[in-house]
Enzyme design. Sequence first.
Site, short mmCIF file in Angstrom:
data_model
loop_
_atom_site.label_atom_id
_atom_site.label_comp_id
_atom_site.label_asym_id
_atom_site.label_seq_id
_atom_site.Cartn_x
_atom_site.Cartn_y
_atom_site.Cartn_z
N LYS A 88 0.86 -1.19 0.00
CA LYS A 88 0.00 0.00 0.00
C LYS A 88 0.89 1.24 0.00
O LYS A 88 1.70 1.43 0.90
CB LYS A 88 -0.92 0.01 1.23
CG LYS A 88 -1.90 1.18 1.25
CD LYS A 88 -2.87 1.06 2.39
CE LYS A 88 -3.88 2.21 2.37
NZ LYS A 88 -4.87 2.12 3.46
N ASP A 125 -14.42 4.90 9.46
CA ASP A 125 -14.80 4.75 8.05
C ASP A 125 -15.21 3.30 7.81
O ASP A 125 -14.78 2.65 6.86
CB ASP A 125 -13.65 5.14 7.14
CG ASP A 125 -14.11 5.41 5.71
OD1 ASP A 125 -15.33 5.49 5.50
OD2 ASP A 125 -13.25 5.53 4.83
#
Length: 497
Positions: free
Chosen positions: A123, A228
């Site tokens: 990532k 989130d």
Amino acid sequence: MGKLDVAILRYLTSEDFRVLTAVEMGMKNHELIPGSLVASIANLRHGGVHKLMKELCKHRLLTYERGKHYDGYRLTNAGYDYLALKALTNRKVIASFGNQIGVGKESNIYTVADEDRNPLCLKLHRLGRTCFRNVKDKRDYHAHRNRASWLYLSRISATKEFAYMKALHERGFPVPRPIDFNRHCVVMDLVQGGPLTHVTSVPDPGRLYDELMDLIVRLGNCGVIHGDFNEFNIMLDEEGRPIIIDFPQMVSTNHPNAELYFDRDVKCVREFFKKRFGYETDTYPKFEDLERDDEMDTEIACSGYKRTRGVDDELLQEMGIGLQVSNDEDSQCDDEVTDEVNTKTNYEEDEVTALRNEVEKSIMNDERKTNVEEITSKTMSLRLENEQNDEEIPTLVPSEPKNDDTSSKIDTNSQKYRLAMIEKALSDVRSMRSYTSASTIAPEVVKQQVKKNLEDRQKKMERKKAIAKGEASAVTRQRRDNRDTIRESHGLWGWAE
């Protein structure tokens, strides 16, 4: 999509990475790094730093920019990626680079593999995109800073995410296993599955709903809130079990808006199950039902956490400034200090009040004496002048309008009337103060100065437009100017065209 081509990585030498590292070090306190500073930091034995920087600019690992005050180099996202990949390769964390499998508003996801060809997930944090630039309000990466580089903020985001993921994995949460991180890159296990947003049906929506709500409650009991928790950040493995990803926005349950974030996570799950699977229930967790049983937010310094008194005392003891005082001694010291402060305050207030009254009396007496002397001297001077000219003595203060009967009875030329007017003038002087201001600069001078400033600004802008673009050497520009000067000198230097 944020395409990253790593084919050039195998052809870069150690000197190239030394130059990239020098530019990275210079960006700690420079927006644009001059070439001389890069050369001094790199300290290459055979020199040739400018040639190396030119090649790196060709491959878009560096960029040369012209700023307001000076020119310099800047590290690009690709150059920062190469530095992180080189470090991870030297640690033997990754050995091969695959395709891009995902992209978000602040990250890119790639597949990589280690030396044993085990698939991993890489990532790359990409803060600063047009779709997500309000980082200062959404994240607390800035802290007390007014501005910071996007590369530096990406590094902070990756560090936080690795810390969150490691703490959650140690506590048994279903998250990818964190392996390593460097700069803005995080390496983790590759989840064999897909995001929940791509799932159209599940065998038992109620069971999956309960598992997700249990995860939200478990996170809250540990002192953190995901922030989130939606179908884009929840993945289902091959066995249908949920796995949570994406953690940079996690906050503590002590955050001022913790209840808002908790309710938003719950609402996202409920609305998704209602729209996608047609599953709706009145059973859902609430923020008041959380029972804190862990201090994970304090351990990883989560946003909004509050240190306890014990933690602060330990930090003070480590720094050598922590003093332990018993409760009795502490209360006794507080009482003594309070009494001393109250006594001192009362004494000072009485003394100041007395001094203030004395000063006011002296000031009033001085003003009265001064005003009487001034007005008396003016009146006497006017009387002498008017006696010589045989004119009436004008009064210093205009008299108030009076009735005809009263004005006819009062003799305005008498000494008693003049003394009354003098006393009235003194009272008006004590009670009124006027402040006047007037400009001593003529309007024509102001207009000329403004016009001159505008002309200077226009000339400065024209000079900026005339500056050469790109990586133009200062020595080359100076030689060109000298050649033009010699050509315009009409043979003074020994030759002419």
